[in-house]
Design a protein around this motif. Structure first.
Motif, PDB file in Angstrom:
ATOM      1  N   TYR A 113     -76.654  -1.145 -16.961  1.00  0.00           N
ATOM      2  CA  TYR A 113     -77.846  -0.307 -17.045  1.00  0.00           C
ATOM      3  C   TYR A 113     -78.731  -0.444 -15.804  1.00  0.00           C
ATOM      4  CZ  TYR A 113     -77.300   1.157 -21.934  1.00  0.00           C
ATOM      5  OH  TYR A 113     -76.873   1.743 -23.100  1.00  0.00           O
ATOM      6  N   GLY A 114     -78.836  -1.649 -15.269  1.00  0.00           N
ATOM      7  CA  GLY A 114     -79.770  -1.903 -14.179  1.00  0.00           C
ATOM      8  C   GLY A 114     -79.588  -1.003 -12.973  1.00  0.00           C
ATOM      9  N   PRO A 115     -78.403  -0.925 -12.376  1.00  0.00           N
ATOM     10  CA  PRO A 115     -78.233  -0.108 -11.163  1.00  0.00           C
ATOM     11  C   PRO A 115     -78.160   1.393 -11.431  1.00  0.00           C
ATOM     12  CG  PRO A 115     -76.542  -1.834 -11.358  1.00  0.00           C
ATOM     13  CD  PRO A 115     -77.198  -1.711 -12.685  1.00  0.00           C
ATOM     14  N   SER A 116     -78.021   1.796 -12.686  1.00  0.00           N
ATOM     15  CA  SER A 116     -77.747   3.197 -12.994  1.00  0.00           C
ATOM     16  C   SER A 116     -79.014   4.046 -12.948  1.00  0.00           C
ATOM     17  CB  SER A 116     -77.114   3.308 -14.387  1.00  0.00           C
ATOM     18  OG  SER A 116     -76.931   4.671 -14.736  1.00  0.00           O
ATOM     19  N   ASN A 117     -78.859   5.285 -12.470  1.00  0.00           N
ATOM     20  CA  ASN A 117     -79.930   6.280 -12.518  1.00  0.00           C
ATOM     21  C   ASN A 117     -79.657   7.343 -13.573  1.00  0.00           C
ATOM     22  OD1 ASN A 117     -81.649   5.293 -10.499  1.00  0.00           O
ATOM     23  ND2 ASN A 117     -80.322   6.134  -8.892  1.00  0.00           N
ATOM     24  N   SER A 118     -78.718   7.086 -14.434  1.00  0.00           N
ATOM     25  CA  SER A 118     -78.355   8.059 -15.459  1.00  0.00           C
ATOM     26  C   SER A 118     -79.439   8.144 -16.527  1.00  0.00           C
ATOM     27  CB  SER A 118     -77.026   7.663 -16.110  1.00  0.00           C
ATOM     28  OG  SER A 118     -76.784   8.458 -17.262  1.00  0.00           O
ATOM     29  N   PRO A 119     -79.745   9.338 -17.011  1.00  0.00           N
ATOM     30  CA  PRO A 119     -80.735   9.475 -18.093  1.00  0.00           C
ATOM     31  C   PRO A 119     -80.252   8.898 -19.416  1.00  0.00           C
ATOM     32  CG  PRO A 119     -79.739  11.600 -17.584  1.00  0.00           C
ATOM     33  CD  PRO A 119     -79.263  10.658 -16.531  1.00  0.00           C
ATOM     34  N   THR A 120     -79.002   8.444 -19.470  1.00  0.00           N
ATOM     35  CA  THR A 120     -78.511   7.787 -20.687  1.00  0.00           C
ATOM     36  C   THR A 120     -78.463   6.273 -20.525  1.00  0.00           C
ATOM     37  OG1 THR A 120     -76.200   7.984 -19.984  1.00  0.00           O
ATOM     38  CG2 THR A 120     -77.128   9.811 -21.275  1.00  0.00           C
ATOM     39  N   LYS A 121     -79.057   5.756 -19.431  1.00  0.00           N
ATOM     40  CA  LYS A 121     -79.075   4.311 -19.193  1.00  0.00           C
ATOM     41  C   LYS A 121     -80.515   3.839 -18.992  1.00  0.00           C
ATOM     42  CE  LYS A 121     -74.542   4.157 -19.152  1.00  0.00           C
ATOM     43  NZ  LYS A 121     -73.793   3.576 -20.296  1.00  0.00           N
ATOM     44  N   THR A 122     -81.369   4.206 -19.889  1.00  0.00           N
ATOM     45  CA  THR A 122     -82.787   3.867 -19.795  1.00  0.00           C
ATOM     46  C   THR A 122     -83.142   2.797 -20.824  1.00  0.00           C
ATOM     47  OG1 THR A 122     -83.456   5.498 -21.438  1.00  0.00           O
ATOM     48  CG2 THR A 122     -83.255   6.268 -19.159  1.00  0.00           C
ATOM     49  N   PRO A 123     -84.329   2.211 -20.716  1.00  0.00           N
ATOM     50  CA  PRO A 123     -84.760   1.272 -21.765  1.00  0.00           C
ATOM     51  C   PRO A 123     -84.746   1.901 -23.150  1.00  0.00           C
ATOM     52  CG  PRO A 123     -86.156   1.035 -19.850  1.00  0.00           C
ATOM     53  CD  PRO A 123     -85.266   2.211 -19.575  1.00  0.00           C
ATOM     54  N   ASP A 257     -89.430  13.760 -14.869  1.00  0.00           N
ATOM     55  CA  ASP A 257     -88.665  13.215 -15.994  1.00  0.00           C
ATOM     56  C   ASP A 257     -87.236  12.826 -15.621  1.00  0.00           C
ATOM     57  OD1 ASP A 257     -90.589  13.278 -17.970  1.00  0.00           O
ATOM     58  OD2 ASP A 257     -90.154  15.340 -18.551  1.00  0.00           O
ATOM     59  N   TRP A 258     -86.736  13.311 -14.471  1.00  0.00           N
ATOM     60  CA  TRP A 258     -85.303  13.206 -14.210  1.00  0.00           C
ATOM     61  C   TRP A 258     -85.019  12.581 -12.857  1.00  0.00           C
ATOM     62  CZ3 TRP A 258     -82.914  14.202 -18.583  1.00  0.00           C
ATOM     63  CH2 TRP A 258     -83.530  15.064 -19.498  1.00  0.00           C
ATOM     64  N   PRO A 259     -83.837  11.918 -12.730  1.00  0.00           N
ATOM     65  CA  PRO A 259     -83.417  11.407 -11.415  1.00  0.00           C
ATOM     66  C   PRO A 259     -83.169  12.552 -10.438  1.00  0.00           C
ATOM     67  CG  PRO A 259     -82.154  10.377 -13.202  1.00  0.00           C
ATOM     68  CD  PRO A 259     -82.919  11.516 -13.805  1.00  0.00           C
ATOM     69  N   ASP A 260     -82.995  12.188  -9.166  1.00  0.00           N
ATOM     70  CA  ASP A 260     -82.870  13.207  -8.121  1.00  0.00           C
ATOM     71  C   ASP A 260     -81.727  14.179  -8.385  1.00  0.00           C
ATOM     72  OD1 ASP A 260     -85.019  12.257  -6.714  1.00  0.00           O
ATOM     73  OD2 ASP A 260     -83.832  10.896  -5.482  1.00  0.00           O
ATOM     74  N   ALA A 261     -80.572  13.663  -8.800  1.00  0.00           N
ATOM     75  CA  ALA A 261     -79.414  14.542  -8.988  1.00  0.00           C
ATOM     76  C   ALA A 261     -79.698  15.603 -10.045  1.00  0.00           C
ATOM     77  CB  ALA A 261     -78.189  13.714  -9.375  1.00  0.00           C
ATOM     78  N   LEU A 280     -91.904  29.899  -6.891  1.00  0.00           N
ATOM     79  CA  LEU A 280     -91.814  28.775  -7.821  1.00  0.00           C
ATOM     80  C   LEU A 280     -93.037  27.888  -7.656  1.00  0.00           C
ATOM     81  CD1 LEU A 280     -90.353  26.830  -9.795  1.00  0.00           C
ATOM     82  CD2 LEU A 280     -89.214  25.840  -7.793  1.00  0.00           C
ATOM     83  N   LEU A 281     -93.717  27.628  -8.748  1.00  0.00           N
ATOM     84  CA  LEU A 281     -94.848  26.699  -8.749  1.00  0.00           C
ATOM     85  C   LEU A 281     -94.427  25.441  -9.496  1.00  0.00           C
ATOM     86  CD1 LEU A 281     -97.817  29.096  -9.630  1.00  0.00           C
ATOM     87  CD2 LEU A 281     -96.910  28.495  -7.388  1.00  0.00           C
ATOM     88  N   VAL A 282     -94.510  24.314  -8.821  1.00  0.00           N
ATOM     89  CA  VAL A 282     -94.164  23.032  -9.426  1.00  0.00           C
ATOM     90  C   VAL A 282     -95.432  22.197  -9.500  1.00  0.00           C
ATOM     91  CG1 VAL A 282     -92.795  20.934  -9.244  1.00  0.00           C
ATOM     92  CG2 VAL A 282     -91.822  23.123  -8.515  1.00  0.00           C
ATOM     93  N   ARG A 283     -95.811  21.831 -10.698  1.00  0.00           N
ATOM     94  CA  ARG A 283     -96.989  20.981 -10.882  1.00  0.00           C
ATOM     95  C   ARG A 283     -96.545  19.675 -11.519  1.00  0.00           C
ATOM     96  NH1 ARG A 283    -102.652  22.233 -14.093  1.00  0.00           N
ATOM     97  NH2 ARG A 283    -103.814  20.533 -13.152  1.00  0.00           N
ATOM     98  N   ASP A 284     -96.798  18.581 -10.815  1.00  0.00           N
ATOM     99  CA  ASP A 284     -96.284  17.310 -11.295  1.00  0.00           C
ATOM    100  C   ASP A 284     -97.109  16.172 -10.726  1.00  0.00           C
ATOM    101  OD1 ASP A 284     -94.407  15.491 -12.539  1.00  0.00           O
ATOM    102  OD2 ASP A 284     -92.946  17.125 -12.389  1.00  0.00           O
ATOM    103  N   PHE A 285     -96.741  14.957 -11.113  1.00  0.00           N
ATOM    104  CA  PHE A 285     -97.424  13.777 -10.611  1.00  0.00           C
ATOM    105  C   PHE A 285     -96.919  13.417  -9.221  1.00  0.00           C
ATOM    106  CE2 PHE A 285     -97.620  12.882 -15.278  1.00  0.00           C
ATOM    107  CZ  PHE A 285     -98.984  13.051 -15.393  1.00  0.00           C
ATOM    108  N   SER A 286     -97.828  12.893  -8.404  1.00  0.00           N
ATOM    109  CA  SER A 286     -97.459  12.389  -7.089  1.00  0.00           C
ATOM    110  C   SER A 286     -97.981  10.967  -6.986  1.00  0.00           C
ATOM    111  CB  SER A 286     -98.072  13.262  -5.989  1.00  0.00           C
ATOM    112  OG  SER A 286     -97.744  12.762  -4.722  1.00  0.00           O
TER     113      SER A 286
END
Length: 659
Positions: A113-123, A257-261, A280-286
């Motif tokens: 789980y540690g090295p993974s960026n998969s959305p199925t390998k989260t806490p 919410d998602w990794p780069d890929a 396209l308007l993207v509003r998100d946290f920075s």
């Protein structure tokens, strides 16, 4: 660090208060309830609940009025069960605390789980890895409708302002199309739909979220449904593009919410749907970076290359096609050129939020705030009695008008509506529009005609009244001199009584409004002082009040200088001009008690001002001069002088002479 280590306890206590609806129980009980009563309704042990509420009260959420008696304050009022913030607190305590946050270290330390960026390998996945190893958080919500609805409502709590604040929606042409990708329950689209009736709207999200959104629109924005201006289209934005050829595609709080890929996959699908004129308007946290930004080397052309690839299906000439990842954006956001197709709204710092809160708290006078709070409480009580939602729609406000007009004078209900609008505007920005709607204004006008009665005003003071008070004080004490001085200054200076005395309520007193001794100047024929503020002076610019000497027994100059000598002899270092014999400032009730000792109840605090205006009008002063001396910004002063036959005769005589 010890305080930070205890932070989960704060969140857990908030979860207790939110899930057992403690704020709802206390709603309508401004003096508070004993913890035994709260515990009985919440079905929790009273002693332990008291400890929970006491910790929250120390953190300024709820207040402990007396031992084991708790009441709502502004913070706790915001976590009532009907609010988005309550849903957010419940989401954190019910889902995140239980299934995600405790497993952060276990996830990081795990070799898979540690090295993974998969959305199925989260806490979150770690907590259910044995039951559903490939589940995602949003898949978890899809199987639990109640939690999904709560999560959707919680997401609207993050909205610090509408999209209208940073994008000129009004500049879009009539019939323009707007697609909210991942729009949830419609927290963004509903205000857009209400304020821009010519837009054609589309909301896209997962199928179960779409069903929640439809119900939300039925309650909050039924007109858009009736006009068929909105379409609800399910989408899996990893597998398919949104509806094609929309003028605007809007994504709020999706990318983070998602990794780069996965982000690339989402954006590529959006690009497939876009036409040549789409944006396209993207509003998100920075995220702010603490490193020296001069050491950050990011090819800023990549930002424009990404914008062109996504928005215009073009590639910058001479530049290789390359994706810019979120990590690059987080380092370069302050150096990002303000490209018209790339809107970035910098995160507001905590200090700015604090200063803005202070400014908003100072926007109205403390006494006005108390009055407005009373008006709001009457509205909330009305909604509770009749089972209405507190959302101030034209229907609800018109019903409130009818109800209140049967209990108070209809002419006062308009002031109540203004107070309610002031208190609720930050929660319901449309309230002033609804308050001015034809339904509300006509209802109020009709109630005024049916139930209204004439205005009863206090009688004006006369010169004979001043002479009677002056003659009565043959051997005056210091307090007698103070009373006479306020009486004469109020009459000849056209003062409101509140400008010369303390309010009776302690929380309404404001030293910024006090006339200071250092501003007094006494000449042979006049005296003057600075009035720091008055009802029409909202910005504390101040006014110089000049009062002239008069011949005869009724001389304000003699009365004032006599008081001033007594005051300076007793209190040479105290700052306030008006001081009683005990060194305190006179309260309004103190002055009125002395006034009514010799005058009937038909004479009141406003009689000084109306009496002075009547006197000056009888002397032939023109209207504009009376208005200027009395610091009136409206024509209200005319009601004091136009109905007095003596004044009318004097005015007619003065104008005939000048002609």
């Amino acid at each position: 660090m010890i305080t930070r280590s205890y932070a989960p306890i704060d969140s857990a206590c908030l979860g207790v208060a939110s899930q057992d609806k403690v704020a709802d129980v206390l709603d309508g009980h401004p003096k508070g309830l004993h913890v035994d009563v709260i515990a009985e309704k919440a079905q929790l042990p009273a002693e332990k609940l008291a400890r929970v509420l006491r910790l929250l009260a120390v953190k300024h959420c709820f207040k402990e009025v007396s031992k084991d008696v708790f009441a709502n304050n502004r913070l706790s009022h915001s976590i009532r069960s009907t609010t988005p913030l309550a849903a957010l607190v419940s989401t954190f305590s019910d889902i995140c605390h239980e299934n995600a946050w405790p497993f952060l270290y276990s996830t990081l330390a795990d070799p898979e789980y540690g090295p993974s960026n998969s959305p199925t390998k989260t806490p979150f996945n770690w907590s259910m890895r044995k039951e559903k190893p490939d589940a995602t958080f949003f898949g978890y919500l899809a199987e639990r409708p109640e939690k999904s609805e709560m999560f959707g409502k919680a997401m609207t709590a993050f909205e610090t302002g509408g999209v209208q604040e940073f994008y000129p929606i009004g500049s879009l042409p009539t019939g323009a199309t707007w697609c909210d990708v991942g729009g949830g329950q419609g927290g963004v689209l509903i205000p857009v739909a209400n304020t821009h009736p010519t837009l054609r709207l589309t909301l896209q999200d997962q199928l179960h979220v779409i069903e929640e959104a439809k119900q939300h629109f039925v309650l909050e924005c039924p007109g858009v449904l009736n006009e068929k201006r909105i379409s609800f289209v399910p989408i899996d934005f990893f597998k398919e593009p949104p509806v094609p050829n929309q003028d605007v595609y809007y994504m709020r709080m999706i990318i983070h919410d998602w990794p780069d890929a996965e982000c690339i996959q989402i954006l590529e699908n959006v690009r497939k749907a876009m036409g040549s004129q789409s944006r396209l308007l993207v509003r998100d946290f920075s995220l702010n970076s603490m490193i020296d930004r001069s050491d950050v080397h990011v090819d800023l052309d990549n930002v424009q290359d990404l914008a062109h690839n996504l928005l215009l299906r073009q590639r910058l000439r001479g530049k290789p096609s390359r994706w810019l990842f979120k990590s690059d954006v987080s380092m370069a956001y302050r150096r990002l050129p303000m490209h018209p197709l790339w809107q970035v709204k910098q995160v507001i710092t905590e200090r700015l939020l604090q200063e803005r809160a202070i400014a908003l708290g100072s926007a109205i006078d403390p006494s006005s705030h108390i009055t407005y709070t009373s008006h709001l409480q009457s509205y909330l009580t009305f909604c509770k009695i009749h089972g209405f939602d507190i959302n101030p729609t034209p229907d609800t406000l018109s019903f409130y008008v009818v109800f209140m007009c049967h209990h108070i004078q209809p002419r006062s209900v308009g002031q109540y509506l203004s107070g309610i609008a002031n208190q609720l505007e930050h929660l319901y920005p449309h309230i002033r529009t609804n308050r001015s709607s034809a339904l509300v204004t006509r209802t109020l006008a009709g109630c005024n005609k049916r139930l209204g009665s004439g205005v009863t005003r206090k009688d004006p003071l006369t010169l004979d009244d001043l002479l009677a008070f002056s003659s009565h004080a043959r051997d005056p004490t210091h307090d007698d001199l103070l009373f006479l001085s306020i009486l004469f200054c109020g009459f000849f200076g056209l003062h409101r009584l509140g400008e010369l005395t303390w309010p009776d309520r302690l929380d309404s007193r404001d030293w910024r409004k006090v006339v200071m001794r250092t501003t007094v100047h006494v000449a042979m024929d006049t005296f003057d002082y600075i009035l720091p503020t008055h009802k029409a002076d909202r910005f504390f610019e101040g006014n110089k009040v000049v009062i002239a000497k008069r011949d005869g027994e009724i001389d304000p100059h003699f009365v004032f200088t006599r008081y001033l000598a007594s005051r300076d002899r007793r209190f040479p270092v105290l700052p306030a001009l008006w001081l009683k014999a005990d060194g305190t400032m006179p309260a309004r009730s103190w002055f009125l008690a002395r006034l009514h000792a010799r005058m009937p109840r038909s004479i009141g605090g406003h009689s000084l001002r109306s009496g002075g205006a009547t006197y000056f009008a009888s002397q032939g002063w023109p209207d504009d001069r009376i208005q200027a001396v009395g610091r009136w910004t409206s024509e209200a002063f005319r009601m004091y002088i136009r109905k007095n036959p003596v004044v009318l005769q004097a005015l007619l005589h003065a104008r005939a002479s000048s002609a």
